[in-house]
Write an enzyme that holds these catalytic residues in place. Structure first.
Site, PDB file in Angstrom:
ATOM      1  N   TYR A 108       0.808  -1.219   0.000  1.00 58.32           N
ATOM      2  CA  TYR A 108       0.000   0.000   0.000  1.00 58.32           C
ATOM      3  C   TYR A 108       0.847   1.277   0.000  1.00 58.32           C
ATOM      4  CZ  TYR A 108      -3.917  -3.102   1.071  1.00 58.32           C
ATOM      5  OH  TYR A 108      -4.874  -4.093   1.027  1.00 58.32           O
ATOM      6  N   ASP A 170      -1.476 -11.497   8.123  1.00 57.42           N
ATOM      7  CA  ASP A 170      -0.654 -12.532   7.486  1.00 57.42           C
ATOM      8  C   ASP A 170       0.807 -12.460   7.908  1.00 57.42           C
ATOM      9  OD1 ASP A 170      -2.563 -13.855   5.515  1.00 57.42           O
ATOM     10  OD2 ASP A 170      -2.820 -11.749   5.002  1.00 57.42           O
ATOM     11  N   HIS A 422       5.000  -5.934  -5.050  1.00 53.92           N
ATOM     12  CA  HIS A 422       3.564  -6.183  -5.147  1.00 53.92           C
ATOM     13  C   HIS A 422       2.746  -4.970  -4.738  1.00 53.92           C
ATOM     14  CE1 HIS A 422       3.873  -6.660  -0.814  1.00 53.92           C
ATOM     15  NE2 HIS A 422       2.558  -6.717  -0.720  1.00 53.92           N
ATOM     16  N   TYR A 503     -11.441  -0.808  -0.172  1.00 51.68           N
ATOM     17  CA  TYR A 503     -11.408  -0.384   1.229  1.00 51.68           C
ATOM     18  C   TYR A 503     -10.064   0.238   1.611  1.00 51.68           C
ATOM     19  CZ  TYR A 503      -8.304  -3.689   3.679  1.00 51.68           C
ATOM     20  OH  TYR A 503      -7.202  -4.356   4.163  1.00 51.68           O
ATOM     21  N   ARG A 504      -9.062   0.097   0.749  1.00 46.88           N
ATOM     22  CA  ARG A 504      -7.699   0.524   1.091  1.00 46.88           C
ATOM     23  C   ARG A 504      -6.895   0.491  -0.197  1.00 46.88           C
ATOM     24  NH1 ARG A 504      -4.187  -2.873   5.583  1.00 46.88           N
ATOM     25  NH2 ARG A 504      -2.388  -1.483   5.788  1.00 46.88           N
TER      26      ARG A 504
END
Length: 560
Positions: A108, A170, A422, A503-504
């Protein structure tokens, strides 16, 4: 670091001169000490690092140029008073600050600031205490630098693990506070981390200290009369038991936001359930996703599914166990036939459902019979407990995760491609087989058009699913990075056209996603802008975070 030294950062914030920067930084050094200030003045400092040694200068998973989102300096306050002093200085210079907790924020944007030249405020370096663990109330109070691994170790070191479990995402290296305020998820019954918070302490943009909910109620002993600073005063006894308090509920203003800097948070912990069993259900066909989701919905609503379970695509599990080259010599997206072959090789399904049972054995037995009976309606499903699988199986990893034990094994799927990096694309879906299949079809199609394999998972909440698409790319391949930018922007538009929202997201896509939340002439964004300009008139805290810009920044100029 000399007080008279002139610093020349690689980038400056907008409208600030080099002399402004130096005056600001010298004042900061006087507050926190030179050991807590790093000016980014050399390209040698822009190193991608690793998850275990995260960089705070930029996004290590850069989908833009490596230095596109770049800090001018990193400053680590030692305590709340330092934060307040830094905020005061930032107001004097209109200097943008980008607060982080640990700075991993993987997928993110990492620790990178939305506005290049911002000072990254490293809240976690020094402010890293577990302030309280309350067994009777089953909660803890932590500072920004406490990771899930830290909290787990604290429980073990104090012989509390047999009484209380935490919930972990995770990967165990993230900030407990940071993940909660970003509304991250874990996989026990306490998996909604924002839902499980109660009471926050926040430094506002004017430097004032605020406690939310019942935390606004002072301790009746009036500790300020004993000379304690507000940040050191004990909380109300019920601050971390009832989150709402009295009057407007304002905690959400400090979640995924730029309205304040969170310095402490109360988090609910899970009482030891006195029994636990993880399991895996493999679904042999790609199309089984539809029936499985429709089976899951009543089980989750009725709480037969107690935790936050996941439906993982075969390639997510495969990528944990090996890179793409270990399965195929092809660089193109893998075919259905190849996916079937991989599933057979790993003794997995095209989709794999991971869940857990909690409570004494009689309760677990009844729940397992209910779940197993429901899933048996799908032809070819298989059921596994950890002991039925190899030592390196994903179920063995999830077995730890779903009982709140931090792990790092999920890092491996980032190596699916060489020079792996990623992004997450994270739309919300109904717990509906039809919606799941539609969202899967849209995202898979676009991934393949970008030349990438679809890798993803559905994380099942009470009434919705977080569909987490793991976009793995080679960060040294400039053409592939441009394709990933196209992919993200196209998926955002595709999902909005179908009534799905994220959502993000990553820094680079916050503006576009906020623009999709445009009901009634974007009243949601306009309200947030009014609040932002009221509580932070100089626009110093995280300008552009979640697509909310202060008035000093032109949308036309800054929007991505």
């Amino acid at each position: 670091m000399s007080k008279t030294q002139e610093f020349r950062p690689l980038t400056l914030p907008p409208k600030l001169s080099l002399s402004d920067f130096n005056e600001f930084i010298q004042d900061i050094i006087r507050i926190v000490g030179s050991e807590n200030v790093e000016v980014i003045s050399s390209k040698d400092q822009i190193v991608d690092g690793s998850y275990m040694k995260p960089t705070h200068t930029h996004d290590p998973h850069h989908v833009m140029d490596q230095d596109y989102f770049l800090a001018s300096a990193i400053v680590a306050p030692r305590n709340v008073a330092d934060v307040q002093s830094i905020v005061g200085l930032a107001n004097k210079f209109s200097f943008p600050l980008w607060p982080i907790s640990i700075g991993r924020n993987s997928g993110y944007g990492g620790a990178a600031p939305r506005v290049s030249g911002s000072v990254v405020l490293d809240m976690g370096k020094n402010m890293n205490r577990v302030l309280e663990v309350n067994v009777e109330g089953a909660y803890c109070v932590v500072e920004p630098g406490v990771t899930y691994h830290d909290l787990h170790n604290y429980l073990e070191a104090n012989n509390l693990r047999d009484k209380l479990w935490l919930d972990v995402p995770d990967l165990g290296g993230g900030s407990v506070l940071g993940n909660a305020v970003e509304r991250g998820v874990g996989y026990t019954p306490y998996g909604d981390h924002w839902m499980m918070h109660s009471g926050m302490e926040v430094v506002l943009a004017n430097g004032e200290l605020l406690r939310t909910g019942m935390g606004a109620l002072p301790d009746p002993k009036r500790p300020e009369t004993m000379g304690l600073k507000p940040e050191d005063q004990p909380w109300s006894k019920i601050a971390h038991l009832f989150p709402y308090g009295f009057g407007p509920y304002i905690d959400g203003l400090f979640s995924q936001s730029n309205m304040g800097i969170v310095t402490k948070i109360g988090i609910w912990l899970m009482p030891n359930p006195r029994g636990y069993q993880s399991y895996l259900i493999t679904l042999p066909k790609d199309g089984d996703l539809k029936q499985a989701v429709d089976i899951i919905r009543p089980l989750r609503l009725g709480m037969a599914l107690q935790n936050v379970p996941t439906i993982r695509h075969i390639l997510l599990d495969a990528a944990v166990l090996g890179d793409k080259r270990s399965y195929s010599s092809r660089t193109e997206p893998l075919s259905d036939e190849e996916l079937d072959k991989i599933a057979k090789q790993l003794n997995l399904g095209r989709w794999n459902f991971y869940g857990a049972l909690y409570g004494p054995e009689p309760i677990r037995r009844v729940l397992w019979e209910t779940i197993k009976d429901a899933f048996s309606a799908i032809p070819g499903v298989k059921f596994y407990f950890p002991e039925d699988t190899p030592e390196n199986s994903v179920l063995r990893v999830r077995d730890k995760t779903m009982q709140g034990i931090p792990t790092y094994d999920e890092l491996k799927w980032i190596d699916w491609l060489p020079n792996g990096a990623h992004l997450f694309f994270s739309p919300i879906a109904k717990v509906s087989g039809e919606d799941a299949m539609m969202q899967y079809a849209v995202t898979k199609k676009r991934c393949q058009e970008a030349g990438l394999d679809f890798i993803g998972t559905f994380t099942v909440g009470m009434r919705e699913m977080h569909h987490i698409v793991c976009i793995v790319f080679n960060k040294k391949d400039l053409i592939q990075k441009r394709k990933v930018q196209w992919l993200m922007r196209t998926l955002i538009d595709d999902c909005a056209a179908n009534g799905w929202g994220e959502y993000r997201t990553h820094l680079a896509f916050m503006d576009q996603i906020m623009e999709t939340y445009n009901w009634n002439n974007s009243s949601f964004l306009r309200f947030n802008e009014v609040l932002k300009n009221a509580v932070d008139p100089n626009g110093i805290i995280a300008p552009g975070k979640s697509g909310v810009w202060p008035s000093q920044y032109s949308h036309v100029t800054w929007k991505l």
